[in-house]
Design an enzyme around this catalytic site. Structure first.
Site, PDB file in Angstrom:
ATOM      1  N   TRP A 193       0.859  -1.194   0.000  1.00 34.92           N
ATOM      2  CA  TRP A 193       0.000   0.000   0.000  1.00 34.92           C
ATOM      3  C   TRP A 193       0.897   1.247   0.000  1.00 34.92           C
ATOM      4  CZ3 TRP A 193      -1.747   2.790   4.871  1.00 34.92           C
ATOM      5  CH2 TRP A 193      -2.619   3.843   4.558  1.00 34.92           C
ATOM      6  N   ASP A 274      -1.172  -5.445   9.269  1.00 31.91           N
ATOM      7  CA  ASP A 274      -2.074  -4.374   8.867  1.00 31.91           C
ATOM      8  C   ASP A 274      -3.375  -5.054   8.445  1.00 31.91           C
ATOM      9  OD1 ASP A 274      -3.475  -2.316   7.758  1.00 31.91           O
ATOM     10  OD2 ASP A 274      -1.911  -1.690   6.351  1.00 31.91           O
ATOM     11  N   LYS A 310     -13.338   0.232   5.594  1.00 34.23           N
ATOM     12  CA  LYS A 310     -13.954  -0.530   4.511  1.00 34.23           C
ATOM     13  C   LYS A 310     -15.068  -1.441   4.998  1.00 34.23           C
ATOM     14  CE  LYS A 310     -10.017  -0.028   3.716  1.00 34.23           C
ATOM     15  NZ  LYS A 310      -9.008   1.013   3.973  1.00 34.23           N
TER      16      LYS A 310
HETATM   17  N1  PLA Z   1      -3.782  -0.280   5.204  1.00 37.42           N
HETATM   18  C1  PLA Z   1      -4.069  -0.660   3.949  1.00 37.42           C
HETATM   19  C2  PLA Z   1      -3.449  -1.902   3.417  1.00 37.42           C
HETATM   20  C3  PLA Z   1      -4.940   0.100   3.174  1.00 37.42           C
HETATM   21  O1  PLA Z   1      -5.214  -0.297   1.934  1.00 37.42           O
HETATM   22  C4  PLA Z   1      -5.513   1.278   3.709  1.00 37.42           C
HETATM   23  C5  PLA Z   1      -6.424   2.135   2.892  1.00 37.42           C
HETATM   24  C6  PLA Z   1      -5.193   1.603   5.030  1.00 37.42           C
HETATM   25  C7  PLA Z   1      -4.327   0.803   5.746  1.00 37.42           C
HETATM   26  C8  PLA Z   1      -5.703   2.814   5.727  1.00 37.42           C
HETATM   27  O2  PLA Z   1      -7.013   3.084   5.703  1.00 37.42           O
HETATM   28  P1  PLA Z   1      -7.694   3.955   6.828  1.00 37.42           P
HETATM   29  O3  PLA Z   1      -6.667   4.866   7.385  1.00 37.42           O
HETATM   30  O4  PLA Z   1      -8.806   4.663   6.156  1.00 37.42           O
HETATM   31  O5  PLA Z   1      -8.170   2.987   7.832  1.00 37.42           O
HETATM   32  N2  PLA Z   1      -6.205   2.141   1.499  1.00 37.42           N
HETATM   33  C9  PLA Z   1      -7.112   2.841   0.584  1.00 37.42           C
HETATM   34  C10 PLA Z   1      -7.258   4.311   0.900  1.00 37.42           C
HETATM   35  C11 PLA Z   1      -8.485   2.225   0.631  1.00 37.42           C
HETATM   36  C12 PLA Z   1      -5.998   5.091   1.076  1.00 37.42           C
HETATM   37  O6  PLA Z   1      -5.036   4.956   0.311  1.00 37.42           O
HETATM   38  O7  PLA Z   1      -5.976   5.866   2.024  1.00 37.42           O
HETATM   39  C13 PLA Z   1      -6.533   2.624  -0.825  1.00 37.42           C
HETATM   40  O8  PLA Z   1      -7.175   3.058  -1.791  1.00 37.42           O
HETATM   41  O9  PLA Z   1      -5.480   1.971  -0.954  1.00 37.42           O
END
Ligand code: PLA
Length: 465
Positions: A193, A274, A310
């Site tokens: 991510w 995570d 989510k």
């Molecule tokens: N960890 C992972 C693996 C994630 O994909 C995301 C969110 C988070 C943590 C953190 O989300 P939160 O802080 O809202 O709880 N990833 C998203 C959004 C959905 C983003 O990038 O913020 C994404 O599109 O990858």
């Protein structure tokens, strides 16, 4: 002239930053005072600054922020901004992982609305929460993660602190590592991510990557992963995606998880999970927590960041938690006290609204069952468009390319294998907004748009190199 003013301005900036460092190390500060007025009263054109015996005058039409460069747009959230700015009727936002209905509208879960009504009926107040968050939430979230009858919970070996969703909880965990494991490295999957690296960089925690994705097989590079975890210095932290790996959608099998746990145990590493998609990968909260539960059942000490963005659609409520599972209740108590100490100067205490929603839903068997049904519905819709997309691409593409990886991947995303140029083409020609690593969020796709997307992917893959 302009350049000399600039150099004075940047000199002033560097003095300001060095003085803040000195405060941190406890050394006396340089005597820097900003004098805004001269004898005749306020002067709108000058700003004098006296630093010990040095005195400078800076014209205010040169910004003190001159030395701050423009930051690049965020690779994920920047896509949503670009999408909003596009006026095309065709546009489709498959960038951020946010659930949409078949009508491509954001979705507030019915069970969330019910919990919010309950809150209004009760007339809940808006007092500060304790630093560690809402007690009922912390209990519910640890139980949801580990299972209510997990021995680690019974033995009070779990330190849970409510965090600002997944990101804030990861950040708290990173701050704990930085403070109490100086120099320890975090191993991060390649790819991962997009925000993971930023989080550890900003917390000043060194990291390196372990192999994860194999483009040749469009699957897991399990051998590479194991080798890299083995060769990392003893006692490293290993960041693992609990389920629905982002961005690849490729998870280890249960047997592979066992082997990963073996190596981590052998090397005295500390797993840092995570868990941003519990219940969203398979539709089952328990199945999606199996990886974490495996490590905890082996008696390993584990960090876990959780998010309700989510699975409960609480994106903007910023609700999640950091859990540290320790080998003794005493260690857990001390860890919790330090997590609170880290949180207090960062944001003082967390927001209450999302915490109440989660606590009310998990704590009420009827609401809990309603949540599970809605989550299955959301996970089911994503699975269904995933299959439709595969069917459509397989039917349209006569090149013989094997697209079956689309249906092997799980969770919200499909990692299409499109490169940056091809991803750019998806956006520029087809108005399909997606991240430049070739990831598309299937949660943003409707059945009605499947054919269109399939055509766009085939065109971009074959006609752009
Ligand atoms: N960890 C992972 C693996 C994630 O994909 C995301 C969110 C988070 C943590 C953190 O989300 P939160 O802080 O809202 O709880 N990833 C998203 C959004 C959905 C983003 O990038 O913020 C994404 O599109 O990858």
């Amino acid at each position: 002239m302009a350049s000399s003013l600039l150099s004075v301005a940047s000199h002033t900036l560097s003095l300001a930053s060095s003085s803040s460092l000195e405060t941190h190390t406890g050394k006396p500060k340089l005597g820097c005072n900003t004098l805004r007025f001269n004898k005749e009263g306020p002067n709108p054109f000058t700003n004098s600054r006296s630093c010990g015996r040095i005195s400078m005058t800076v014209a205010v039409n040169v910004s003190r922020f001159e030395g701050i460069p423009m930051a690049p747009p965020d690779p994920i959230l920047g896509v949503s901004e670009a999408f909003k700015a596009d006026t095309s009727e065709l546009k489709l936002n498959l960038g951020v992982g946010a659930y949409r209905t078949e009508e491509l509208q954001p979705y507030v879960l019915k069970v969330v609305k019910k919990a919010e009504n309950l809150m209004l009926e009760r007339g809940d107040n808006k007092e500060y929460l304790p630093i560690e968050g809402l007690a009922a939430f912390n209990k519910a979230t640890a139980e949801l993660l580990l299972g209510a009858d997990n021995p680690a919970i019974k033995q009070q070996r779990v330190a849970t602190v409510q965090g600002l969703s997944g990101t804030g909880s990861l950040r708290l965990g990173a701050a704990l590592i930085e403070r109490y494991f100086p120099g320890a490295k975090v191993l991060i999957s390649a790819p991962t991510w997009g925000n993971h690296k930023n989080i550890f960089n900003d917390a000043r925690v060194p990291w390196s990557e372990y192999r994860y994705y194999d483009p040749k097989t469009v699957g897991l590079d399990f051998e590479g992963m194991i080798e890299d975890i083995k060769s990392a210095p003893e006692g490293s932290f290993v960041l693992l995606h609990g389920c629905a790996h982002n961005p690849t959608g490729i998870d280890p099998t249960p047997e592979q998880w066992e082997k990963i746990a073996d190596v981590i145990q052998e090397k005295n590493h500390i797993p840092f999970f995570d868990v941003a998609y519990q219940g969203f990968a398979s539709g089952s909260l328990d199945a999606d927590a199996a990886s974490v539960r495996l490590f905890v059942s082996r008696g390993l000490e584990v960090l876990v960041a959780q998010s309700y963005s989510k699975n409960l659609g609480l994106y903007a409520e910023r609700i999640g938690a950091i859990n540290v599972i320790s080998s003794s209740p005493e260690a857990a108590t001390r860890v919790k006290s330090q997590l609170k100490r880290l949180a207090r100067p960062m944001y003082s205490n967390p927001p209450v609204h999302g915490a109440r929603i989660v606590a009310d839903i998990v704590g009420n068997p009827n609401l809990f069952n309603e949540w599970k049904a809605e989550m299955e519905m959301m996970a089911g819709r994503i699975k269904s468009v995933r299959h439709q997309l595969y069917d459509s691409i397989a039917a349209k593409d006569k090149s013989g390319k094997d697209w079956s990886f689309i249906v092997k991947q799980i969770g919200m995303f499909s990692y299409t294998g499109l490169n940056k140029e091809q991803s750019d083409h998806m956006t520029n020609k087809w108005r399909v907004y997606m991240t430049k690593d070739g990831r598309i969020s299937l949660a943003g796709l409707s059945a009605a748009k499947v054919e269109y997307l399939a055509g766009a992917i085939i065109d971009s893959f074959h006609n752009v190199s």
